[in-house]
Design a protein around this motif. Structure first.
Motif, mmCIF file in Angstrom:
data_model
loop_
_atom_site.group_PDB
_atom_site.id
_atom_site.type_symbol
_atom_site.label_atom_id
_atom_site.label_comp_id
_atom_site.label_asym_id
_atom_site.label_seq_id
_atom_site.Cartn_x
_atom_site.Cartn_y
_atom_site.Cartn_z
ATOM 1 N N ARG A 165 79.714 32.246 5.447
ATOM 2 C CA ARG A 165 79.308 31.224 6.411
ATOM 3 C C ARG A 165 77.788 31.105 6.524
ATOM 4 O O ARG A 165 77.253 29.999 6.655
ATOM 5 C CB ARG A 165 79.914 31.532 7.786
ATOM 6 C CG ARG A 165 81.410 31.203 7.883
ATOM 7 C CD ARG A 165 81.958 31.653 9.241
ATOM 8 N NE ARG A 165 81.168 31.157 10.344
ATOM 9 C CZ ARG A 165 81.289 29.931 10.875
ATOM 10 N NH1 ARG A 165 82.207 29.101 10.391
ATOM 11 N NH2 ARG A 165 80.535 29.556 11.880
ATOM 12 N N ALA A 222 75.720 27.727 5.877
ATOM 13 C CA ALA A 222 74.833 27.177 6.912
ATOM 14 C C ALA A 222 73.424 26.975 6.366
ATOM 15 O O ALA A 222 72.773 25.953 6.646
ATOM 16 C CB ALA A 222 74.809 28.098 8.127
ATOM 17 N N VAL A 267 81.732 25.780 9.463
ATOM 18 C CA VAL A 267 80.360 25.872 9.955
ATOM 19 C C VAL A 267 80.072 24.666 10.838
ATOM 20 O O VAL A 267 80.457 23.534 10.520
ATOM 21 C CB VAL A 267 79.375 25.924 8.759
ATOM 22 C CG1 VAL A 267 77.941 25.710 9.217
ATOM 23 C CG2 VAL A 267 79.513 27.239 8.021
ATOM 24 N N ASP A 286 75.284 25.815 13.893
ATOM 25 C CA ASP A 286 75.033 26.874 12.907
ATOM 26 C C ASP A 286 73.939 26.445 11.930
ATOM 27 O O ASP A 286 73.055 27.233 11.582
ATOM 28 C CB ASP A 286 76.305 27.187 12.112
ATOM 29 C CG ASP A 286 77.394 27.820 12.953
ATOM 30 O OD1 ASP A 286 77.067 28.513 13.931
ATOM 31 O OD2 ASP A 286 78.580 27.615 12.623
#
Length: 404
Positions: free
Chosen positions: A149, A153, A5, A9
């Motif tokens: 992800r 994030a 990440v 992001d």
């Protein structure tokens, strides 16, 4: 190879979460032994933990077709509440699988946020298997508690806040279960401030990361035991593991006694109600498992604790710090014997909470009785003094809990 990440992001996640999550306070620790330590109070976050950050981020990215089929999650409680709140905010149906041992307040809160709750299995991993099957059968999107992800994030927005609130932060210490929280914090913090140290803390009885890091891949634990149900995860997530391996400086462990003491300190000193998993970062600082220089930030990751468990942990924390003990005595069965014991304890300043007097234990000799005392003391030295006085008076004494 897992793509890590990026700072962009995490910043995009922060923009998405604006107006949804609370910017939680950063408070100085009021424990005198932790000068220069600050607390990022995610126990004061919406739904009682940091989990709403990653859960909302993941759910908000779903397509209209995916939203129509609903979402499913597995959790011991905090992720469950985060997903339920995120889904209801976005008008999406949610189903949550929780272990049978999930704390009742967390189950009730998850239902209160609009989710259908299904109990089953003994661990989060069991619940996760059920959630995978449900997703395959219904088409619902699985909102994984840490292995995605978008979730990483979302959790990383905590680091953005910390470094805005206290730019000179040198170390961030946080709890670790599956790894989504520390992965997100590390991803953002290391890109903003490469020399910052990121330390993860696991419960000793559920520490999957140390073995996995040695092996170079996620390795499942054969068994787990900890009061910190929020981080009782048997296998690191693939996405978080890649971040931890690349970015995290150290993973340490704490005992159940460490967690109890930390929870009690947070309650007494900072007036914060914290669940066991939420107190692990603080526990590692209190027991000197982490070398740090001020300023250091401990992430207090959640506060969703069953009041009955809180009562037990307060007693356990008092015992671990030497301020509460259970003393088991044997004495002659004669008039005035019990009164003599109570007078002796009182003379040494012990406060007796309760007394249990029995003659029927088959381990007792004829003419002997057992007396169990719960005693409040001023600390370990005072407790030792009381026990020594009882033994000097000729009583056989054993103490439950830490050795005296």
């Amino acid at each position: 190879m897992t793509q890590l990440v990026t700072l962009n992001d995490v910043r995009a996640a922060a923009a998405e979460l604006a107006g949804i999550v609370r910017r939680t306070p950063l408070e100085p620790s009021r424990d005198p032994v932790l000068d220069g330590v600050y607390l990022k109070c995610e126990n004061l976050q919406r739904a009682g933990s940091f989990k709403i950050r990653g859960a909302y981020m993941r759910v908000s990215r779903l397509t209209e077709a995916e939203r129509a089929l609903g979402v499913v999650a597995a959790s011991a409680g905090n992720h469950a509440q985060g997903v339920a709140l995120a889904a209801s905010t976005l008008g999406i149906r949610s189903t949550v699988f929780m272990p049978e041992s999930a704390p009742l307040p967390k189950v009730a809160a998850t239902k209160g946020y609009g989710a259908e709750v299904i109990l089953g299995g003994h661990t989060v991993d069991d619940a996760l298997e059920s959630a995978h099957r449900f997703a395959a059968e219904t088409g619902a999107t699985l909102i994984h508690p840490f292995d995605h992800r978008d979730v990483v994030a979302g959790q990383g927005t905590i680091a953005l806040e910390i470094l805005e609130q206290l730019p000179e932060t040198g170390t961030i210490v946080t709890s670790v279960g599956g790894g989504g929280l520390i992965a997100g914090i590390a991803a953002a913090a290391k890109q903003l401030k490469p020399d910052i140290r990121i330390i993860g803390v696991q419960a000793e009885g559920a520490a999957a990361y140390p073995h996995s890091l040695v092996a170079g891949r996620p390795v499942r634990l054969d068994k787990m035991h900890t009061i910190a149900d929020g981080i009782k995860v048997g296998r690191p997530g693939d996405v978080p593991f890649a971040h931890v391996a690349a970015l995290v400086d150290e993973i340490v462990t704490v005992t159940e006694e460490d967690i109890s003491r930390a929870l009690l300190s947070l309650l007494e000193r900072n007036k914060l109600v914290v669940e066991p998993a939420g107190a692990t970062a603080y526990a590692a600082l209190l027991n000197y498992s982490v070398d740090y220089e001020a300023p250091t930030v401990a992430v207090i990751s959640g506060g969703n604790i069953d009041p009955l468990l809180l009562m037990r942990l307060i007693e356990h924390g008092l015992g671990a710090s030497g301020r509460f003990m259970r003393a088991n005595l044997r004495c002659p069965d004669r008039p005035g014997a019990l009164a003599s014991i109570l007078q002796l304890v009182g003379a040494y300043g012990g406060n007796i909470v309760d007394v249990y007097h029995q003659r029927s234990d088959p381990r007792l000799s004829v003419g002997e009785v057992a007396v169990d005392l719960s005693i409040e003391t001023r600390g370990s030295e005072h407790a030792t003094e009381i026990v020594a006085a009882l033994r000097d008076a000729g009583y056989f004494v054993s103490v439950e809990g830490p050795s005296i």
